[in-house]
Design an enzyme around this catalytic site. Structure first.
Site, short mmCIF file in Angstrom:
data_model
loop_
_atom_site.label_atom_id
_atom_site.label_comp_id
_atom_site.label_asym_id
_atom_site.label_seq_id
_atom_site.Cartn_x
_atom_site.Cartn_y
_atom_site.Cartn_z
N MET A 110 -6.18 -6.99 8.15
CA MET A 110 -5.55 -6.11 9.11
C MET A 110 -6.50 -4.96 9.46
O MET A 110 -7.53 -4.77 8.84
CB MET A 110 -4.23 -5.57 8.54
N HIS B 119 -16.24 -8.10 1.88
CA HIS B 119 -15.24 -9.02 2.44
C HIS B 119 -15.48 -10.44 1.95
O HIS B 119 -14.57 -11.13 1.49
CB HIS B 119 -15.30 -8.96 3.97
N ASN C 141 5.76 -39.97 -0.94
CA ASN C 141 4.89 -40.16 0.22
C ASN C 141 5.60 -41.02 1.26
O ASN C 141 5.76 -40.64 2.42
CB ASN C 141 3.58 -40.84 -0.19
N ARG D 237 3.04 -50.08 -11.09
CA ARG D 237 3.66 -50.55 -9.85
C ARG D 237 3.06 -51.90 -9.48
O ARG D 237 1.84 -52.03 -9.36
CB ARG D 237 3.43 -49.54 -8.73
N LYS E 23 0.83 -1.20 0.00
CA LYS E 23 0.00 0.00 0.00
C LYS E 23 0.86 1.26 0.00
O LYS E 23 0.65 2.18 -0.80
CB LYS E 23 -0.93 -0.02 1.22
N GLY F 212 -8.76 -7.26 4.11
CA GLY F 212 -9.61 -7.48 5.26
C GLY F 212 -8.93 -8.13 6.45
O GLY F 212 -9.56 -8.34 7.48
N TYR G 233 10.48 -36.12 -15.05
CA TYR G 233 9.04 -35.94 -15.09
C TYR G 233 8.46 -35.92 -13.68
O TYR G 233 9.09 -36.35 -12.71
CB TYR G 233 8.36 -37.05 -15.92
N GLU H 226 11.89 -45.07 -2.22
CA GLU H 226 11.01 -44.58 -1.15
C GLU H 226 11.55 -44.92 0.23
O GLU H 226 10.86 -44.73 1.23
CB GLU H 226 9.60 -45.15 -1.33
N ARG I 299 -1.40 -47.91 -9.64
CA ARG I 299 -1.38 -48.69 -8.40
C ARG I 299 -2.23 -49.95 -8.61
O ARG I 299 -3.46 -49.89 -8.51
CB ARG I 299 -1.91 -47.88 -7.24
N GLY J 93 9.04 -42.26 -4.77
CA GLY J 93 7.75 -42.33 -4.06
C GLY J 93 7.83 -41.46 -2.83
O GLY J 93 8.13 -41.94 -1.73
N ARG K 216 -3.63 -1.67 -6.05
CA ARG K 216 -2.85 -2.89 -5.86
C ARG K 216 -3.27 -3.87 -6.95
O ARG K 216 -4.34 -3.73 -7.54
CB ARG K 216 -3.11 -3.50 -4.48
N CYS L 189 6.44 -39.63 -8.16
CA CYS L 189 5.05 -40.06 -8.30
C CYS L 189 4.26 -39.96 -7.01
O CYS L 189 3.15 -40.49 -6.91
CB CYS L 189 4.98 -41.49 -8.84
N SER M 3 11.70 -43.99 -9.82
CA SER M 3 10.58 -43.09 -9.55
C SER M 3 10.54 -42.86 -8.05
O SER M 3 10.46 -43.81 -7.27
CB SER M 3 9.26 -43.71 -10.03
N ARG N 8 -3.66 3.03 8.42
CA ARG N 8 -3.93 1.73 7.78
C ARG N 8 -2.67 0.88 7.80
O ARG N 8 -1.56 1.39 7.75
CB ARG N 8 -4.36 1.92 6.32
#
Length: 889
Positions: A107, A465, A778, A627, A26, A105, A861, A755, A571, A776, A349, A841, A774, A96
């Site tokens: 602050m 808002h 997770n 897999r 601002k 909205g 990839y 993994e 999977r 994994g 802005r 993946c 690949s 402000r």
């Protein structure tokens, strides 16, 4: 001496747009607008560095700050010809906040600061309008009392309502100067009662209290929530902007408004916004009065546009619109005030916008020559594309209209009605779809708005808002539904003679503003030509390929429609839960001999082969990474006694035997137990059946289509070279058998998921027998952190909140730990095989920040869920344009 304060306006501009980190968005833009000759009331900005100093030094200010503020205030007094605290002709200011990125909205703001029991009379005499002066004073007490003194907002509203009822009027504008004096008296008495102190009368004390409140609000609950949702570091701090007041509430030749240089919902190149005559800025966004449209084109019967009511000021504003877009080369969100027919600019802005608008504005501006294609690619937030890729209401579906409001944020949603943000958050956490219904939203509702599927308000306009926040979050929103009455106490909403109770279902159409009773069917999204254009531009610059995680024909087809370049993770275990095949799976598990297992697997083979044929057809020669079975076998067994009895009967065995087998297979920690390649080694017949299904499907597809697919067979949970060596030999043996039987050979690859930390650390050894890796991520995240993804959600938000972790590592890849293992595996693997294909993946494959890491790490990839494919394509392009990255072998 450090400089903590920067002036702007009246020909003295010490800041510029590039200084937003120091001055906040601002403050930097106020200085920039003033420097290009736009009418900006003079003021000054206290820098974000003061905010940092304030929190680093026990909420104390730098010693030089007070003198620098006094000097800057004197410069404003000189520019406007009135003095701060002068009881005859007082200078009033606004205070402000202004962080470096827009936090609409979030602050706190105070207007009309400098008024007290003496200066209000001076303002009345100087303006010749006693009603205006007392209206301004009550507004100041209300804002200062709420923001600075912590008095509940509704306490002030109750006093106004009592006065309006006693005068038998409905609108604030119908109250007289004497009425406002009564309100002010009531306000001061209530504030003294609540706080135990009289309302402060010293203007300088008011100013410093307001400055402190802005800095204090940087760490309030709603600001912390907003920053967490939008990944804004707390260390950035906020600036404070102090500016000479101009007044939109002095009479019928005064107004205030909020406008956008393009439509923030659609992106259409039209001047879009709302204004109110005889009002201050808070009235427009708070939804207390229903605003009027800017352009006559948008005016409905009974509405009076600014173009008609204030033609000269409107013409000036149209010229400002064009100038700001040319200067900033982006759509602008503008706040303005008209005082006695003179236009003043209070803010500009980069405007918040929907995903559809973001897309259209970026493409249109590139075609208009305002920006180039590269900048257009950078302009669209990849995650926002999700808003374009989900269902809308089916136009053919039956529906019962309840009411209609303003189409404040597009999209559609159905859910149970809830009337509080806390209830929305609590019920959504249990997996329920909810619609948050409020008379009007406030920043305190931010957590409930984020949790809800959609938002309905009975007050407020298109720039309220609720509308602004919902558009930024991608939530459908219907605002200003005046025909709907909400009763919080009885937990009901009423409209058109109908009553909807809390917990009952409604549907919102944010594109039309319609509200329907019950659920309405949805349809797949229709992507615009602009979407295809931007994707084409993105594909032209990205290096990373984008595949999809898919194992059903629907998922594969969806992925192709969104531009996936193959399947990065199929999977196979997901295929086993089909009712037609789960019996054979359970028979295989129950068998305690290899012969029994092979017999059961022979029943599964045709199903698996048919699955793969469908995927190969859809992918039409693109790579398909399959897999082999990963989860532990007990996951496929029933759990309750009734289910066990039913399955035992279907398999010709007794429940006790099945329970014993399930007990034999159960594990204390199955995530680290008998799963992945460990199953393939213990029960080689499982992987042999799956490999046969893959190769027979590939051969059949090649004969059918003339285009041979290239299957990539992935062995999960490998920790050692020997594990992959054994399981690969099984796959290669089956391939030779199938090729001999069919008289046809096809190309294929065998690789592994990385993994486990050990696999990453010994990747050079594993790469000797792998065609690809690949990641994994997770499981790699689970095993690196020692976390269970299923349980960590109970405390990970606290870790993020306390700054122990910057983000949830299951949402965005941990570059220091997990990322380091990925880099080690890449370097070691390609040290052995320079052409080793590398991909990712896990769920991170659709996360823009993780995709940036993949680009920098030099992977080939990413693979993600089908609906995230466009997100990944755009994020990959932005990552390539960022210029970073280790793309060497």
């Amino acid at each position: 001496m450090s400089k903590w304060v920067y002036s702007f306006g009246a020909g003295h501009n010490e800041g510029k747009a590039e200084m937003r980190n120091l001055l906040g968005g601002k403050g930097a833009n106020l200085a920039e607008m003033a420097s290009i000759g736009l009418p900006v009331p003079p003021g000054f900005t206290i820098t974000t560095e003061v905010c940092t100093y304030y929190y680093d030094n026990g909420k104390q200010y730098p010693p030089e700050l007070k003198d620098q503020v006094a000097a800057a205030l004197a410069r404003i007094e000189e520019a406007v010809g009135v003095r701060f605290g002068d009881y005859k002709k007082p200078l009033l200011v606004s205070v402000r906040s202004g962080a470096r990125v827009s936090m609409p909205g979030m602050m706190d703001t105070v207007l009309n600061l400098g008024l007290n029991d003496e200066t209000v009379d001076g303002l009345a005499a100087a303006s010749g309008d006693s009603r205006f002066a007392w209206d301004s004073y009550r507004r100041f007490i209300q804002m200062f009392g709420s923001v600075v003194l912590g008095v509940d907002h509704h306490r002030f509203e109750e006093i106004i309502e009592e006065v309006k009822i006693s005068r038998d009027v409905h609108e604030d504008t119908q109250l007289t100067a004497e009425d406002w004096k009564t309100v002010v008296t009531g306000y001061k008495e209530m504030v003294a009662q609540v706080t135990g102190q009289p309302f402060p009368q010293d203007p300088e004390a008011q100013l410093w209290a307001a400055i402190g409140a802005v800095f204090g609000s940087w760490m309030n609950a709603r600001a912390n929530t907003y920053r967490r949702l939008h990944d804004i570091p707390a260390s950035w701090g906020t600036a404070v902007n102090v500016q000479a007041m101009v007044f939109g509430n002095m009479g019928e030749d005064c107004a205030t408004g909020v406008c956008f240089t393009r439509d923030p919902s659609t992106g259409e190149n039209i001047f879009y916004g709302e204004y109110l005559i005889n009002a201050q800025g808070e009235d427009v966004v708070a939804g207390i009065r229903t605003p009027q449209p800017m352009a006559q084109l948008k005016a409905k019967p009974g509405e009076r546009s600014m173009e008609v009511a204030m033609p000269k000021a409107y013409e000036e504003l149209v010229a400002v619109r064009a100038r700001l877009e040319q200067h900033y080369t982006d759509m602008q969100d503008i706040e303005f005030t008209v005082q006695q027919n003179k236009l003043y600019m209070l803010q500009t802005r980069n405007g918040k916008r929907t995903a559809a608008a973001s897309l259209k504005i970026a493409v249109d501006m590139a075609r208009e020559g305002l920006i180039d294609q590269t900048e257009a690619i950078k302009r669209v937030n990849p995650s926002a594309l999700d808003q374009l890729l989900h269902p809308t209401l089916d136009p053919k579906a039956p529906r019962k209209l309840l009411a209609k409001g303003l189409p404040a944020s597009p999209g559609a949603a159905s859910g149970a009605v809830v009337f509080s943000a806390d209830e929305a958050e609590a019920r959504a956490a249990k997996g329920e779809a909810v619609i948050l219904v409020r008379i009007e939203t406030s920043p305190e509702d931010i957590h409930g708005m984020h949790a809800a599927r959609g938002i309905l308000t009975t007050r407020g306009g298109m720039t309220s808002h609720a509308a602004v926040v919902a558009r930024g979050m991608g939530r459908p929103c219907v605002a200003g539904a005046g025909g709907v009455t909400v009763d919080y106490s009885s937990q009901m909403l009423m409209a058109g003679g109908q009553t909807i109770r809390g917990g009952e279902t409604i549907t919102l159409d944010g594109a039309t503003g319609e509200i329907f009773i019950g659920s309405v069917a949805m349809v797949e999204p229709q992507l615009s030509g602009d979407f295809a254009t931007l994707m084409e531009w993105a594909d032209g610059v990205r290096r990373l390929k984008v595949r999809a995680n898919a194992e059903t024909p629907l998922d594969a087809d969806t992925a192709r429609k969104f531009g996936a370049e193959g399947i990065g993770l199929c999977r196979t275990e997901h295929m086993f839960f089909d009712p037609q095949r789960i019996g054979a799976v359970r028979q295989m598990i129950m068998s305690e001999t290899e012969g029994g297992r092979r017999e059961a697997l022979s029943r599964l083979l045709p199903f698996q082969r048919a699955d793969f044929i469908e995927l190969f057809r859809i992918m039409a020669g693109l790579p398909v990474t399959i897999r082999l079975l990963d989860p532990p076998l007990h996951e496929f067994l029933p759990h309750s006694e009734a289910e066990i009895a039913e399955v035992a009967a279907s398999l010709g065995t007794d429940p006790v035997t099945m329970q014993r087998r399930a007990a034999d297979l159960s594990e204390a920690n199955p995530m680290l137990g008998h799963r992945g390649c460990r199953l393939g080694i213990s029960y080689p017949e499982i992987y042999e059946m799956q490999a046969r299904a893959i190769f027979e499907a590939a051969v059949a597809t090649a004969k059918e289509t003339g285009a041979a697919p290239v299957p990539e067979i992935m062995i999960p949970l490998v920790a050692t070279r020997r594990e992959l060596e054994i399981t690969r030999a099984q796959v290669d043996k089956v391939a030779k058998e199938v090729f001999a039987e069919s008289g046809q050979t096809i190309e294929y690859y065998v690789g592994t998921m990385i993994e486990l930390p050990r696999a990453a650390l010994t990747a050079d050894r594993i790469a000797e027998v792998a065609d690809f890796f690949s990641f994994g991520t997770n499981d790699l995240t689970q095993t690196t952190f020692g976390l269970s993804r299923d349980d960590a959600g109970k405390f990970l938000p606290l870790y993020v909140e306390k700054g122990i972790l910057p983000k949830d590592p299951f949402v965005s890849i941990d570059p220091e730990g997990v990322g380091a293992l990925v880099r080690i595996a890449k370097e070691k693997g390609r040290g052995v095989k320079s052409d080793l294909k590398l991909g990712i993946c896990g769920e991170h494959g659709g996360d823009p920040a993780s995709i940036q890491f993949c680009e920098e790490a030099g992977l080939d990839y990413v693979s993600c869920s089908p609906y995230r494919v466009p997100v990944a394509r755009l994020a990959a392009a932005q990552a390539a344009l960022s210029g970073g990255g280790d793309r060497t072998a």
